[in-house]
Design a protein around this motif. Structure first.
Motif, PDB file in Angstrom:
ATOM      1  N   GLU A 161       0.831  -1.205   0.000  1.00  0.00           N
ATOM      2  CA  GLU A 161       0.000   0.000   0.000  1.00  0.00           C
ATOM      3  C   GLU A 161       0.867   1.258   0.000  1.00  0.00           C
ATOM      4  OE1 GLU A 161      -2.628  -0.351   3.326  1.00  0.00           O
ATOM      5  OE2 GLU A 161      -3.796  -1.960   2.402  1.00  0.00           O
ATOM      6  N   GLN A 186       2.202   1.730  -3.421  1.00  0.00           N
ATOM      7  CA  GLN A 186       1.168   2.257  -4.311  1.00  0.00           C
ATOM      8  C   GLN A 186       0.937   3.742  -4.042  1.00  0.00           C
ATOM      9  OE1 GLN A 186      -2.177  -0.322  -3.597  1.00  0.00           O
ATOM     10  NE2 GLN A 186      -1.483  -1.857  -5.086  1.00  0.00           N
ATOM     11  N   ASP A 187       0.904   4.104  -2.761  1.00  0.00           N
ATOM     12  CA  ASP A 187       0.730   5.519  -2.411  1.00  0.00           C
ATOM     13  C   ASP A 187       1.899   6.347  -2.927  1.00  0.00           C
ATOM     14  OD1 ASP A 187      -1.634   4.899  -1.170  1.00  0.00           O
ATOM     15  OD2 ASP A 187      -0.807   4.931   0.863  1.00  0.00           O
ATOM     16  N   GLN A 188       3.119   5.827  -2.742  1.00  0.00           N
ATOM     17  CA  GLN A 188       4.294   6.541  -3.243  1.00  0.00           C
ATOM     18  C   GLN A 188       4.252   6.637  -4.760  1.00  0.00           C
ATOM     19  OE1 GLN A 188       7.707   4.508  -1.684  1.00  0.00           O
ATOM     20  NE2 GLN A 188       7.555   5.478   0.339  1.00  0.00           N
ATOM     21  N   GLY A 189       3.814   5.562  -5.415  1.00  0.00           N
ATOM     22  CA  GLY A 189       3.695   5.583  -6.872  1.00  0.00           C
ATOM     23  C   GLY A 189       2.691   6.636  -7.320  1.00  0.00           C
ATOM     24  N   LYS A 190       1.551   6.691  -6.626  1.00  0.00           N
ATOM     25  CA  LYS A 190       0.540   7.703  -6.961  1.00  0.00           C
ATOM     26  C   LYS A 190       1.085   9.107  -6.713  1.00  0.00           C
ATOM     27  CE  LYS A 190      -3.466   4.784  -6.032  1.00  0.00           C
ATOM     28  NZ  LYS A 190      -4.593   4.526  -5.120  1.00  0.00           N
ATOM     29  N   GLN A 191       1.825   9.257  -5.614  1.00  0.00           N
ATOM     30  CA  GLN A 191       2.403  10.560  -5.287  1.00  0.00           C
ATOM     31  C   GLN A 191       3.432  10.961  -6.346  1.00  0.00           C
ATOM     32  OE1 GLN A 191       4.350  10.642  -1.490  1.00  0.00           O
ATOM     33  NE2 GLN A 191       4.618  12.846  -1.501  1.00  0.00           N
ATOM     34  N   ILE A 218       3.552   9.907  -9.440  1.00  0.00           N
ATOM     35  CA  ILE A 218       2.819  10.209 -10.678  1.00  0.00           C
ATOM     36  C   ILE A 218       2.203  11.598 -10.601  1.00  0.00           C
ATOM     37  CG2 ILE A 218       0.765   9.575 -12.017  1.00  0.00           C
ATOM     38  CD1 ILE A 218       1.487   6.632 -11.444  1.00  0.00           C
ATOM     39  N   ALA A 219       1.606  11.917  -9.430  1.00  0.00           N
ATOM     40  CA  ALA A 219       1.011  13.245  -9.265  1.00  0.00           C
ATOM     41  C   ALA A 219       2.078  14.329  -9.376  1.00  0.00           C
ATOM     42  CB  ALA A 219       0.292  13.330  -7.915  1.00  0.00           C
ATOM     43  N   GLU A 220       3.242  14.107  -8.750  1.00  0.00           N
ATOM     44  CA  GLU A 220       4.322  15.086  -8.836  1.00  0.00           C
ATOM     45  C   GLU A 220       4.809  15.233 -10.271  1.00  0.00           C
ATOM     46  OE1 GLU A 220       7.372  13.830  -6.136  1.00  0.00           O
ATOM     47  OE2 GLU A 220       6.190  14.301  -4.351  1.00  0.00           O
ATOM     48  N   LYS A 245       3.064  14.630 -12.965  1.00  0.00           N
ATOM     49  CA  LYS A 245       2.022  15.342 -13.721  1.00  0.00           C
ATOM     50  C   LYS A 245       2.091  16.834 -13.439  1.00  0.00           C
ATOM     51  CE  LYS A 245      -1.443  11.709 -14.285  1.00  0.00           C
ATOM     52  NZ  LYS A 245      -2.788  11.253 -13.914  1.00  0.00           N
TER      53      LYS A 245
END
Length: 188
Positions: free
Chosen positions: A95, A98-103, A105-107, A109
């Motif tokens: 988890e 995944q959170d780091q991956g989302k973070q 990706i957001a950074e 973007k």
């Protein structure tokens, strides 16, 4: 000898062969008591000792087996707890990843959007600067062309700089007003 045999035969005929004689019974009892005493004094304690050792070994083996089984059960419970803990830890790590991956990706973007905005802004400013430069060049060229055409149409020289500047400015203002009206119509 025949008399001797006759006496023995007479004694035997009075004696019952199934019932032993008294001295046989007495000596048999004495021997049985002696054997019983030795058996009771020496053999029976040794037998009891061997039997006690065997029962202790058996009871000790059962106790050790129960202890080993309890240890195995404890180890199994500990292993199960560790396995459950490891699964929870793996789930948490997954988890977090995944959170780091989302973070990330957001950074990425956000950075990409900022870079895109910067590039667009730089392109817009460069385009505006080029537009102004082209407009200035076109004004100069258009002004000269307008003056040349005006001189040809009017037939007189517009050499006076003040007249020339006012004519060019008036002409360009008319063009700007026409361009602004056309841009408003296109924008709608």
């Amino acid at each position: 000898m025949s008399t001797h045999l006759a006496v023995l035969a007479a004694e035997e005929s009075d004696h019952n062969p199934i019932i032993p004689t008294a001295y046989d019974i007495v000596w048999s009892i004495v021997v049985l008591i002696i054997i019983g005493f030795f058996f009771w004094k020496f053999a029976l304690p040794a037998y009891r000792k061997v039997m006690d050792e065997r029962s202790e070994k058996i009871e000790g083996g059962i106790a050790r087996a129960e202890e080993a089984q309890a240890k195995a059960q404890s180890a199994l419970e500990q292993y199960t707890a560790q396995l459950t803990e490891a699964r929870v830890e793996a789930s948490r790590i997954r988890e977090d990843a995944q959170d780091q991956g989302k973070q990330i990706i957001a950074e990425m973007k956000t950075k990409a959007q900022e870079e895109s905005d910067r590039i667009v802004a730089a392109g817009s400013s460069q385009l505006a600067a080029q537009r102004q430069q082209i407009v200035a060049e076109l004004r100069g060229d258009l002004g000269r062309t307008a003056v040349d055409l005006s001189e040809k149409i009017i037939g007189e020289s517009l050499s006076d700089e003040v007249k020339r500047a006012s004519t060019i400015d008036r002409f360009l203002n008319e063009l700007d007003s026409v361009d602004a009206g056309a841009a408003d119509k296109v924008g709608r």
